[in-house]
Design a protein around this motif. Structure first.
Motif, PDB file in Angstrom:
ATOM      1  N   THR A  26       0.836  -1.206   0.000  1.00 50.92           N
ATOM      2  CA  THR A  26       0.000   0.000   0.000  1.00 50.92           C
ATOM      3  C   THR A  26       0.870   1.255   0.000  1.00 50.92           C
ATOM      4  O   THR A  26       0.529   2.254  -0.617  1.00 50.92           O
ATOM      5  N   VAL A  27       2.022   1.185   0.675  1.00 55.60           N
ATOM      6  CA  VAL A  27       2.930   2.335   0.721  1.00 55.60           C
ATOM      7  C   VAL A  27       3.533   2.596  -0.654  1.00 55.60           C
ATOM      8  O   VAL A  27       3.676   3.744  -1.082  1.00 55.60           O
ATOM      9  N   THR A  28       3.885   1.530  -1.369  1.00 50.99           N
ATOM     10  CA  THR A  28       4.521   1.677  -2.687  1.00 50.99           C
ATOM     11  C   THR A  28       3.514   1.827  -3.819  1.00 50.99           C
ATOM     12  O   THR A  28       3.911   2.012  -4.960  1.00 50.99           O
ATOM     13  N   GLY A  29       2.233   1.739  -3.503  1.00 45.45           N
ATOM     14  CA  GLY A  29       1.220   1.898  -4.535  1.00 45.45           C
ATOM     15  C   GLY A  29       0.800   0.616  -5.211  1.00 45.45           C
ATOM     16  O   GLY A  29       0.017   0.628  -6.155  1.00 45.45           O
ATOM     17  N   GLY A  30       1.328  -0.520  -4.742  1.00 45.08           N
ATOM     18  CA  GLY A  30       0.952  -1.803  -5.341  1.00 45.08           C
ATOM     19  C   GLY A  30      -0.462  -2.208  -5.020  1.00 45.08           C
ATOM     20  O   GLY A  30      -1.078  -2.989  -5.751  1.00 45.08           O
ATOM     21  N   LEU A  31      -0.988  -1.715  -3.898  1.00 44.08           N
ATOM     22  CA  LEU A  31      -2.371  -1.966  -3.496  1.00 44.08           C
ATOM     23  C   LEU A  31      -2.963  -0.653  -3.007  1.00 44.08           C
ATOM     24  O   LEU A  31      -2.253   0.199  -2.457  1.00 44.08           O
ATOM     25  N   PHE A 207      -3.905   6.898 -12.970  1.00 45.99           N
ATOM     26  CA  PHE A 207      -3.008   6.129 -12.109  1.00 45.99           C
ATOM     27  C   PHE A 207      -3.840   5.039 -11.438  1.00 45.99           C
ATOM     28  O   PHE A 207      -4.641   5.298 -10.544  1.00 45.99           O
ATOM     29  N   GLY A 208      -3.650   3.802 -11.911  1.00 48.36           N
ATOM     30  CA  GLY A 208      -4.510   2.702 -11.490  1.00 48.36           C
ATOM     31  C   GLY A 208      -3.893   1.788 -10.456  1.00 48.36           C
ATOM     32  O   GLY A 208      -2.921   2.139  -9.764  1.00 48.36           O
ATOM     33  N   LYS A 209      -4.452   0.582 -10.365  1.00 43.36           N
ATOM     34  CA  LYS A 209      -4.009  -0.405  -9.384  1.00 43.36           C
ATOM     35  C   LYS A 209      -2.614  -0.923  -9.742  1.00 43.36           C
ATOM     36  O   LYS A 209      -2.239  -0.972 -10.902  1.00 43.36           O
ATOM     37  N   GLY A 210      -1.887  -1.326  -8.694  1.00 43.47           N
ATOM     38  CA  GLY A 210      -0.585  -1.919  -8.917  1.00 43.47           C
ATOM     39  C   GLY A 210       0.450  -0.955  -9.464  1.00 43.47           C
ATOM     40  O   GLY A 210       1.464  -1.384 -10.030  1.00 43.47           O
ATOM     41  N   GLY A 211       0.219   0.355  -9.315  1.00 42.27           N
ATOM     42  CA  GLY A 211       1.174   1.337  -9.817  1.00 42.27           C
ATOM     43  C   GLY A 211       1.156   1.481 -11.326  1.00 42.27           C
ATOM     44  O   GLY A 211       2.032   2.147 -11.902  1.00 42.27           O
ATOM     45  N   ARG A 212       0.160   0.873 -11.997  1.00 37.63           N
ATOM     46  CA  ARG A 212       0.090   0.966 -13.455  1.00 37.63           C
ATOM     47  C   ARG A 212      -0.628   2.249 -13.875  1.00 37.63           C
ATOM     48  O   ARG A 212      -1.564   2.695 -13.218  1.00 37.63           O
TER      49      ARG A 212
END
Length: 347
Positions: A26-31, A207-212
């Motif tokens: 969650t911190v890195t944007g993966g979730l 800017f979507g899920k998983g940092g994509r």
């Protein structure tokens, strides 16, 4: 492939390690934060029901089934009935199963279990009647009614602040949700700088899920609505695209309130309650029904593969009848029949 050596961690220790991983993502944007909180809550519940001191690798498919059944029978404090608390809904059961499955998938990769017991688990939950009405796609008439109501503010409708035209903002929200189908989290996270123009075409960098990220072109009507909104948006240091009447970034619940407010202006004959996720279904359903390439629709919605897209394609009334009337293998015969009918009429 089985790990060479199994780390015989307890259920409690495995859950703690997995929750740390989820929080890191969650911190890195993966979730998303909301998804991370759901995973953490569900696996903590799993630990209580399975037995925190048990070794994770000792759990069998039957043990997992017992936990899934125990969760299904667990009272849901969020809902109540005259006779007391209701048990978990089918949707909650399915969500819990997905959370537990994700943890065991990681456990197998990390070497905490030799075999994933989820492969032998048999308990599943079915959502009766399919999707809830609010999550189903709107029909064309319902969607057009919603868009029309959003673009035609009621007479005398005024904003709570003179420096903001919230009815213009509401129209943009409905148009973006209905035509592009973003996740509500993506919508409220959008900033003004995420919209740009290239070769005369307006794009939204989502800017979507998983940092994509994905760059989606806006239909002309939506681009015009964006320009109109930006012209009326007050000058502020806030980067958010969508602002409340107090000048703050909109929250997820605010988006549903906007949809409900616009729906109240729709002709009752074409009005149906819908959530932002239901409008995401609407985008996918009507693009696919109109023959849009599946991969293009996948890219618009931000799915990583086509199999996920299948869950967003809802049934439309009358679509089978239309398909059979224009069957591709019979089009030539139908054309010849129409020509023959025209020739006979000329005689």
């Amino acid at each position: 492939m089985r790990p060479a050596e199994v780390d015989r961690v307890t259920v409690e220790e495995a859950v703690d390690r997995y929750v740390e991983l989820v929080r890191a993502k969650t911190v890195t944007g993966g979730l998303s934060v909301a998804t991370g909180e759901v995973y953490a809550r569900d696996v903590a519940t799993f630990a209580r029901l399975a037995g925190a001191d048990r070794v994770l690798d000792d759990l069998s498919g039957e043990d997992v089934d017992a936990v899934l059944l125990a969760f299904a029978r667990k009272p849901d404090e969020r809902r109540s009935s005259p006779g007391g608390s209701l048990t978990q809904s089918a949707a909650s059961q399915a969500r819990f199963r997905r959370s537990v499955s994700a943890m065991f998938k990681h456990a197998a990769l990390a070497g905490w279990v030799q075999l994933n017991p989820m492969a032998a688990a048999t308990v599943t939950a079915r959502e009766r009647g399919g999707l809830r009405p609010q999550r189903r796609a709107l029909t064309r008439e319902q969607a057009e009614g919603l868009i029309g109501a959003a673009r035609s503010p009621a007479a005398g409708e005024v904003s709570r602040r003179r420096d903001q035209r919230t009815e213009v903002r509401d129209a943009l929200i409905v148009l973006l949700l209905t035509t592009l189908g973003p996740r509500v989290s993506e919508l409220v996270r959008a900033n003004v700088e995420d919209f740009y123009t290239n070769d005369g075409v307006r794009y939204w960098r989502i800017f979507g899920k998983g940092g994509r990220t994905r760059d989606v072109p806006l239909p002309r009507d939506v681009a015009d609505a964006l320009v109109e909104y930006l012209a009326s948006r007050p000058s502020t240091v806030e980067k958010a695209l969508l602002l409340s009447w107090r000048g703050r970034r909109l929250a997820r619940g605010d988006v549903q309130a906007v949809i409900d407010r616009v729906q109240a202006k729709v002709d009752p004959e074409h009005r149906r309650a819908v959530t932002p996720h239901g409008l995401r279904h609407t985008t996918a359903t009507h693009l696919l029904a109109d023959g849009t390439d599946m991969d293009a629709v996948r890219r618009v919605l931000g799915h990583s593969d086509l199999t996920t897209l299948g869950r967003y394609r809802d049934e439309l009334p009358g679509e089978l009848e239309v398909a059979m009337r224009t069957h591709p293998l019979l089009r030539e015969a139908m054309r010849e029949a129409r020509v023959g009918d025209a020739d006979a009429a000329d005689l």
